[in-house]
Design a protein around this motif. Sequence first.
Motif, PDB file in Angstrom:
ATOM      1  N   PRO A 147       0.787  -1.232   0.000  1.00 14.09           N
ATOM      2  CA  PRO A 147       0.000   0.000   0.000  1.00 14.09           C
ATOM      3  C   PRO A 147       0.817   1.278   0.000  1.00 14.09           C
ATOM      4  O   PRO A 147       0.509   2.215  -0.745  1.00 14.09           O
ATOM      5  CB  PRO A 147      -0.830  -0.134   1.285  1.00 14.09           C
ATOM      6  N   GLU A 148       1.867   1.349   0.825  1.00 14.16           N
ATOM      7  CA  GLU A 148       2.647   2.588   0.887  1.00 14.16           C
ATOM      8  C   GLU A 148       3.310   2.894  -0.444  1.00 14.16           C
ATOM      9  O   GLU A 148       3.371   4.043  -0.885  1.00 14.16           O
ATOM     10  CB  GLU A 148       3.690   2.491   2.003  1.00 14.16           C
ATOM     11  N   GLN A 149       3.806   1.861  -1.103  1.00 15.23           N
ATOM     12  CA  GLN A 149       4.471   2.041  -2.393  1.00 15.23           C
ATOM     13  C   GLN A 149       3.489   2.531  -3.442  1.00 15.23           C
ATOM     14  O   GLN A 149       3.810   3.411  -4.258  1.00 15.23           O
ATOM     15  CB  GLN A 149       5.109   0.726  -2.826  1.00 15.23           C
ATOM     16  N   LEU A 150       2.261   1.985  -3.432  1.00 16.14           N
ATOM     17  CA  LEU A 150       1.253   2.414  -4.400  1.00 16.14           C
ATOM     18  C   LEU A 150       0.841   3.859  -4.166  1.00 16.14           C
ATOM     19  O   LEU A 150       0.732   4.644  -5.115  1.00 16.14           O
ATOM     20  CB  LEU A 150       0.032   1.493  -4.332  1.00 16.14           C
ATOM     21  N   VAL A 151       0.609   4.240  -2.909  1.00 12.38           N
ATOM     22  CA  VAL A 151       0.232   5.615  -2.611  1.00 12.38           C
ATOM     23  C   VAL A 151       1.319   6.584  -3.062  1.00 12.38           C
ATOM     24  O   VAL A 151       1.043   7.635  -3.661  1.00 12.38           O
ATOM     25  CB  VAL A 151      -0.047   5.789  -1.102  1.00 12.38           C
ATOM     26  N   GLN A 152       2.562   6.223  -2.833  1.00  8.91           N
ATOM     27  CA  GLN A 152       3.657   7.097  -3.231  1.00  8.91           C
ATOM     28  C   GLN A 152       3.750   7.205  -4.750  1.00  8.91           C
ATOM     29  O   GLN A 152       3.963   8.296  -5.290  1.00  8.91           O
ATOM     30  CB  GLN A 152       4.976   6.605  -2.653  1.00  8.91           C
ATOM     31  N   ALA A 153       3.570   6.083  -5.453  1.00 11.42           N
ATOM     32  CA  ALA A 153       3.652   6.107  -6.909  1.00 11.42           C
ATOM     33  C   ALA A 153       2.521   6.937  -7.520  1.00 11.42           C
ATOM     34  O   ALA A 153       2.720   7.644  -8.509  1.00 11.42           O
ATOM     35  CB  ALA A 153       3.617   4.683  -7.456  1.00 11.42           C
ATOM     36  N   ALA A 154       1.323   6.863  -6.928  1.00 15.13           N
ATOM     37  CA  ALA A 154       0.159   7.537  -7.502  1.00 15.13           C
ATOM     38  C   ALA A 154       0.072   9.005  -7.121  1.00 15.13           C
ATOM     39  O   ALA A 154      -0.378   9.836  -7.917  1.00 15.13           O
ATOM     40  CB  ALA A 154      -1.118   6.817  -7.070  1.00 15.13           C
ATOM     41  N   THR A 155       0.491   9.354  -5.905  1.00 16.78           N
ATOM     42  CA  THR A 155       0.299  10.716  -5.409  1.00 16.78           C
ATOM     43  C   THR A 155       1.595  11.442  -5.080  1.00 16.78           C
ATOM     44  O   THR A 155       1.594  12.661  -4.909  1.00 16.78           O
ATOM     45  CB  THR A 155      -0.568  10.703  -4.132  1.00 16.78           C
ATOM     46  N   GLY A 156       2.694  10.694  -4.961  1.00 17.46           N
ATOM     47  CA  GLY A 156       3.951  11.290  -4.534  1.00 17.46           C
ATOM     48  C   GLY A 156       4.077  11.407  -3.032  1.00 17.46           C
ATOM     49  O   GLY A 156       5.093  11.870  -2.525  1.00 17.46           O
ATOM     50  N   TRP A 157       3.045  10.967  -2.304  1.00 20.92           N
ATOM     51  CA  TRP A 157       3.053  11.083  -0.850  1.00 20.92           C
ATOM     52  C   TRP A 157       3.492   9.787  -0.205  1.00 20.92           C
ATOM     53  O   TRP A 157       3.106   8.701  -0.635  1.00 20.92           O
ATOM     54  CB  TRP A 157       1.662  11.437  -0.331  1.00 20.92           C
ATOM     55  N   GLN A 158       4.269   9.899   0.861  1.00 16.94           N
ATOM     56  CA  GLN A 158       4.633   8.735   1.671  1.00 16.94           C
ATOM     57  C   GLN A 158       3.713   8.701   2.873  1.00 16.94           C
ATOM     58  O   GLN A 158       3.800   9.544   3.765  1.00 16.94           O
ATOM     59  CB  GLN A 158       6.091   8.828   2.124  1.00 16.94           C
ATOM     60  N   LEU A 159       2.796   7.731   2.906  1.00 15.34           N
ATOM     61  CA  LEU A 159       1.854   7.596   4.010  1.00 15.34           C
ATOM     62  C   LEU A 159       1.969   6.196   4.595  1.00 15.34           C
ATOM     63  O   LEU A 159       1.885   5.213   3.864  1.00 15.34           O
ATOM     64  CB  LEU A 159       0.409   7.812   3.527  1.00 15.34           C
ATOM     65  N   PRO A 160       2.135   6.089   5.909  1.00 17.77           N
ATOM     66  CA  PRO A 160       2.160   4.766   6.552  1.00 17.77           C
ATOM     67  C   PRO A 160       0.734   4.242   6.709  1.00 17.77           C
ATOM     68  O   PRO A 160       0.206   4.111   7.812  1.00 17.77           O
ATOM     69  CB  PRO A 160       2.828   5.064   7.894  1.00 17.77           C
ATOM     70  N   ILE A 161       0.100   3.922   5.594  1.00 16.96           N
ATOM     71  CA  ILE A 161      -1.340   3.719   5.543  1.00 16.96           C
ATOM     72  C   ILE A 161      -1.811   2.600   6.465  1.00 16.96           C
ATOM     73  O   ILE A 161      -2.857   2.715   7.113  1.00 16.96           O
ATOM     74  CB  ILE A 161      -1.798   3.485   4.079  1.00 16.96           C
ATOM     75  N   ASP A 162      -1.055   1.505   6.551  1.00 14.29           N
ATOM     76  CA  ASP A 162      -1.502   0.379   7.382  1.00 14.29           C
ATOM     77  C   ASP A 162      -1.464   0.715   8.870  1.00 14.29           C
ATOM     78  O   ASP A 162      -2.351   0.321   9.636  1.00 14.29           O
ATOM     79  CB  ASP A 162      -0.655  -0.868   7.101  1.00 14.29           C
ATOM     80  N   ASN A 163      -0.440   1.445   9.290  1.00 10.81           N
ATOM     81  CA  ASN A 163      -0.313   1.781  10.710  1.00 10.81           C
ATOM     82  C   ASN A 163      -1.219   2.933  11.137  1.00 10.81           C
ATOM     83  O   ASN A 163      -1.553   3.064  12.323  1.00 10.81           O
ATOM     84  CB  ASN A 163       1.136   2.138  11.052  1.00 10.81           C
ATOM     85  N   LEU A 164      -1.624   3.773  10.187  1.00  5.93           N
ATOM     86  CA  LEU A 164      -2.415   4.947  10.537  1.00  5.93           C
ATOM     87  C   LEU A 164      -3.729   4.587  11.221  1.00  5.93           C
ATOM     88  O   LEU A 164      -4.216   5.333  12.075  1.00  5.93           O
ATOM     89  CB  LEU A 164      -2.701   5.792   9.287  1.00  5.93           C
ATOM     90  N   ALA A 165      -4.316   3.442  10.859  1.00  7.34           N
ATOM     91  CA  ALA A 165      -5.584   3.051  11.479  1.00  7.34           C
ATOM     92  C   ALA A 165      -5.441   2.847  12.983  1.00  7.34           C
ATOM     93  O   ALA A 165      -6.412   3.003  13.740  1.00  7.34           O
ATOM     94  CB  ALA A 165      -6.119   1.783  10.828  1.00  7.34           C
ATOM     95  N   TRP A 166      -4.254   2.501  13.433  1.00  9.62           N
ATOM     96  CA  TRP A 166      -3.989   2.363  14.873  1.00  9.62           C
ATOM     97  C   TRP A 166      -3.586   3.695  15.478  1.00  9.62           C
ATOM     98  O   TRP A 166      -4.123   4.126  16.500  1.00  9.62           O
ATOM     99  CB  TRP A 166      -2.887   1.313  15.102  1.00  9.62           C
ATOM    100  N   TRP A 167      -2.622   4.351  14.831  1.00  6.99           N
ATOM    101  CA  TRP A 167      -2.125   5.611  15.372  1.00  6.99           C
ATOM    102  C   TRP A 167      -3.230   6.644  15.511  1.00  6.99           C
ATOM    103  O   TRP A 167      -3.230   7.445  16.443  1.00  6.99           O
ATOM    104  CB  TRP A 167      -1.011   6.152  14.491  1.00  6.99           C
ATOM    105  N   ILE A 168      -4.185   6.643  14.567  1.00  6.04           N
ATOM    106  CA  ILE A 168      -5.231   7.657  14.566  1.00  6.04           C
ATOM    107  C   ILE A 168      -6.121   7.537  15.802  1.00  6.04           C
ATOM    108  O   ILE A 168      -6.745   8.507  16.233  1.00  6.04           O
ATOM    109  CB  ILE A 168      -6.067   7.558  13.269  1.00  6.04           C
ATOM    110  N   ARG A 169      -6.178   6.347  16.418  1.00  2.07           N
ATOM    111  CA  ARG A 169      -6.972   6.144  17.634  1.00  2.07           C
ATOM    112  C   ARG A 169      -6.147   6.371  18.901  1.00  2.07           C
ATOM    113  O   ARG A 169      -6.679   6.272  20.009  1.00  2.07           O
ATOM    114  CB  ARG A 169      -7.539   4.723  17.657  1.00  2.07           C
ATOM    115  N   GLY A 170      -4.853   6.607  18.736  1.00  3.44           N
ATOM    116  CA  GLY A 170      -4.003   6.761  19.910  1.00  3.44           C
ATOM    117  C   GLY A 170      -3.476   5.444  20.410  1.00  3.44           C
ATOM    118  O   GLY A 170      -3.312   5.254  21.622  1.00  3.44           O
TER     119      GLY A 170
END
Length: 208
Positions: A118-141
């Motif tokens: 997922p992170e590689q695809l997001v970066q290729a499509a948007t240029g952004w590096q997002l830790p997409i899998d971990n964000l679902a946990w981090w966003i809840r604290g």
Amino acid sequence: MLKNLFAALLVLSLLGGCTTIQLEPLPEGMTDQPPANWAEQSRTLGQFNHWQLSGKLAVRQPSDSGTAVINHWEQQGEQYDLALSSSFLGMGSTSLRGTPGFLELQLANGDTYQSTNPEQLVQAATGWQLPIDNLAWWIRGLPAPDGNFRLLFDDQQRLAIIRQDGWEIRYDRWQAFIDDLPHLPARITALKDDKRVRVVISDWQRKD
């Protein structure tokens, strides 16, 4: 009193900056000892696994930067459905649907891409590096269940920082969004090297 005020301002200035915080020794006013209610709070937030939020996302990195509106981010267990709107790089309306280890990304022009990274695809499509899998946990604290982590708490016994997978996640603001839950993050900032991801949440909803 002046000493305590100075310490509080120092912690706020450290949290508000764009570089990671030196943790040896710990900044005054912070501790790595969890409060007495941490086990119960983390268990409650871990069980809060079907939710929806809205807000804004800002990404800053050397190659490019930009902002997006989070129209909705619905999470059901490990499955997520995230809809973003942004004029940055002509992204327009972009949707991300997936689970850990799989992502389907649809751009505004209808082009759809799938990847097991997922992170590689997001970066290729948007240029952004997002830790997409971990964000679902981090966003809840919460720290993500995979990988080592370190937690730091402030002098009000609130989670202030998670360090995990090379990222430093700072909890800038907490808010009571849902009556029978602990306070939830209203703004978080994730830093890694010279990259910064900031999420400002305007609304949390339970989805049962």
